[in-house]
Design an enzyme around this catalytic site. Structure first.
Site, PDB file in Angstrom:
ATOM      1  N   ASP A   7     -24.413   7.578 -14.189  1.00 32.26           N
ATOM      2  CA  ASP A   7     -25.818   7.909 -14.666  1.00 32.26           C
ATOM      3  C   ASP A   7     -26.224   9.187 -14.062  1.00 32.26           C
ATOM      4  OD1 ASP A   7     -28.526   6.893 -15.078  1.00 32.26           O
ATOM      5  OD2 ASP A   7     -28.658   6.625 -12.820  1.00 32.26           O
ATOM      6  N   SER A   8     -27.282   9.492 -14.564  1.00 31.51           N
ATOM      7  CA  SER A   8     -27.901  10.805 -14.121  1.00 31.51           C
ATOM      8  C   SER A   8     -27.883  10.915 -12.803  1.00 31.51           C
ATOM      9  CB  SER A   8     -29.252  11.056 -14.789  1.00 31.51           C
ATOM     10  OG  SER A   8     -30.091  10.073 -14.312  1.00 31.51           O
ATOM     11  N   TYR A  39     -32.089  13.104 -16.858  1.00 29.84           N
ATOM     12  CA  TYR A  39     -31.992  13.294 -18.340  1.00 29.84           C
ATOM     13  C   TYR A  39     -32.969  12.903 -19.270  1.00 29.84           C
ATOM     14  CZ  TYR A  39     -26.590  12.909 -17.211  1.00 29.84           C
ATOM     15  OH  TYR A  39     -25.357  13.009 -16.968  1.00 29.84           O
ATOM     16  N   GLY A  40     -33.923  11.982 -18.743  1.00 30.51           N
ATOM     17  CA  GLY A  40     -34.936  11.752 -19.606  1.00 30.51           C
ATOM     18  C   GLY A  40     -35.641  12.582 -20.411  1.00 30.51           C
ATOM     19  N   CYS A  70     -26.717   3.706 -17.980  1.00 30.48           N
ATOM     20  CA  CYS A  70     -27.780   4.614 -17.957  1.00 30.48           C
ATOM     21  C   CYS A  70     -28.406   4.664 -19.422  1.00 30.48           C
ATOM     22  CB  CYS A  70     -27.336   6.299 -17.779  1.00 30.48           C
ATOM     23  SG  CYS A  70     -28.841   7.479 -18.367  1.00 30.48           S
ATOM     24  N   ASN A  71     -29.703   4.216 -19.616  1.00 32.92           N
ATOM     25  CA  ASN A  71     -30.294   3.868 -21.069  1.00 32.92           C
ATOM     26  C   ASN A  71     -30.183   5.151 -21.819  1.00 32.92           C
ATOM     27  OD1 ASN A  71     -31.784   1.070 -21.259  1.00 32.92           O
ATOM     28  ND2 ASN A  71     -31.489   1.751 -19.174  1.00 32.92           N
ATOM     29  N   GLU A 149     -34.821   8.981  -6.848  1.00 36.10           N
ATOM     30  CA  GLU A 149     -33.877   9.980  -6.243  1.00 36.10           C
ATOM     31  C   GLU A 149     -34.164  10.509  -4.832  1.00 36.10           C
ATOM     32  OE1 GLU A 149     -30.759  11.154  -8.051  1.00 36.10           O
ATOM     33  OE2 GLU A 149     -31.295   9.432  -9.199  1.00 36.10           O
ATOM     34  N   CYS A 181     -34.914   1.658 -17.812  1.00 38.73           N
ATOM     35  CA  CYS A 181     -34.162   2.838 -17.273  1.00 38.73           C
ATOM     36  C   CYS A 181     -33.589   2.200 -16.098  1.00 38.73           C
ATOM     37  CB  CYS A 181     -35.171   4.044 -16.889  1.00 38.73           C
ATOM     38  SG  CYS A 181     -34.593   5.132 -15.618  1.00 38.73           S
ATOM     39  N   THR A 182     -32.195   2.690 -15.656  1.00 34.78           N
ATOM     40  CA  THR A 182     -31.644   1.903 -14.559  1.00 34.78           C
ATOM     41  C   THR A 182     -32.138   2.193 -13.324  1.00 34.78           C
ATOM     42  OG1 THR A 182     -29.818   3.401 -14.771  1.00 34.78           O
ATOM     43  CG2 THR A 182     -29.426   1.545 -15.859  1.00 34.78           C
ATOM     44  N   HIS A 183     -32.870   3.486 -13.036  1.00 34.21           N
ATOM     45  CA  HIS A 183     -33.781   3.650 -11.780  1.00 34.21           C
ATOM     46  C   HIS A 183     -34.678   2.731 -11.608  1.00 34.21           C
ATOM     47  CE1 HIS A 183     -31.641   7.679 -12.487  1.00 34.21           C
ATOM     48  NE2 HIS A 183     -31.899   8.055 -11.080  1.00 34.21           N
TER      49      HIS A 183
HETATM   50  N1  DGL Z   1     -31.004   6.023 -15.185  1.00 34.28           N
HETATM   51  C1  DGL Z   1     -31.160   6.557 -16.543  1.00 34.28           C
HETATM   52  C2  DGL Z   1     -31.617   5.683 -17.605  1.00 34.28           C
HETATM   53  O1  DGL Z   1     -31.336   4.452 -17.376  1.00 34.28           O
HETATM   54  C3  DGL Z   1     -31.650   7.956 -16.585  1.00 34.28           C
HETATM   55  C4  DGL Z   1     -32.925   8.407 -16.379  1.00 34.28           C
HETATM   56  C5  DGL Z   1     -33.274   9.954 -16.208  1.00 34.28           C
HETATM   57  O2  DGL Z   1     -32.345  10.627 -15.721  1.00 34.28           O
HETATM   58  O3  DGL Z   1     -34.424  10.424 -16.793  1.00 34.28           O
HETATM   59  O4  DGL Z   1     -32.110   5.827 -18.496  1.00 34.28           O
END
Ligand code: DGL
Length: 233
Positions: A7-8, A39-40, A70-71, A149, A181-183
């Site tokens: 993931d990011s 990453y978003g 990570c989506n 984070e 988003c997995t966060h």
């Molecule tokens: N956890 C990530 C996702 O599921 C990345 C989110 C990010 O870094 O913006 O998209």
């Protein structure tokens, strides 16, 4: 049996913990690309090249399969990775719009996600395949990945940042919120506090973990030692 996840940042831990919950023996190698998070807001081609690089690293380190936890990276790279590594099983994330569309009683579903995931073709295709007759409202939740984070998953500031994106959806009639988003599962208690107890929150993490374990079992490899290795860029 070793599963590589990435993931990011810390978000993919919401998937890794479900894998661990189901299977205490599998070895997990988790890479958090924190030096390049988030990453978003990045263009998809950039996220795709990060995903290629990380996958190469996880495979070279002994992973038997990859979970893109990570989506954004799944949207950007799942297709490409499958063609680069045709013999490696990949499991990716997609917004859980299908179960949400089946569950809603107001007919409005809210999707909480990042710009990268929203932009991708996968998002539009999931909406058109699974959400006919249902209104899908999307919020690009700026600031949420940064909260997770930083470990700031409660308190008044975090609640205000969460409310900013959740309230327009619930006030617009959404009774089901998809965590795209997995966060975001780490913010679920705050989302719940803001949205109210009658709103359903859909986290695809457990289903993705079950799918990963099903695929892992099908590989017929010997079980791992239940080790977990974390790497951070
Ligand atoms: N956890 C990530 C996702 O599921 C990345 C989110 C990010 O870094 O913006 O998209």
């Amino acid at each position: 049996m070793s599963i590589g996840l990435f993931d990011s940042g810390l978000g993919g831990l919401s998937v890794a913990r479900e894998i661990r919950r189901i299977d205490p023996t599998v070895d997990i190698h988790y890479l958090a690309d924190r030096s390049r998070a988030t990453y978003g807001p990045r263009p998809l081609h950039e996220v795709r090249s990060f995903a290629q690089e990380i996958t190469g690293h996880l495979l070279a380190s002994g992973a038997d399969m990859i979970v893109i936890a990570c989506n954004a990276a799944s949207t950007a790279a799942l297709h490409d990775l499958r063609s680069t590594y045709p013999d490696v099983p990949f499991v990716g994330m997609e917004p859980a719009i299908k179960p949400a569309a089946l569950h809603t009683s107001t007919g409005t579903v809210g999707v909480l996600t990042t710009a990268a995931t929203f932009q991708g073709e996968l998002f539009a295709s999931v909406v058109s395949r699974f959400a006919s007759g249902v209104k899908v409202e999307t919020a690009i939740c700026e600031g949420w990945v940064e909260l997770v984070e930083a470990g700031e998953i409660d308190g008044p500031r975090a609640e205000e940042i969460v409310a900013r994106h959740v309230l327009p959806l619930t006030e617009g009639g959404a009774d089901t919120l998809v965590l795209g988003c997995t966060h975001y599962p780490f913010l679920a208690p705050l989302i719940r506090a803001v949205a109210g107890s009658e709103v359903s929150i859909v986290d695809p993490g457990p289903a993705v973990a079950r799918q990963a374990i099903r695929i892992a079992a099908g590989l017929g490899l010997s079980p791992g030692l239940g080790s977990t290795r974390f790497e951070v860029t």
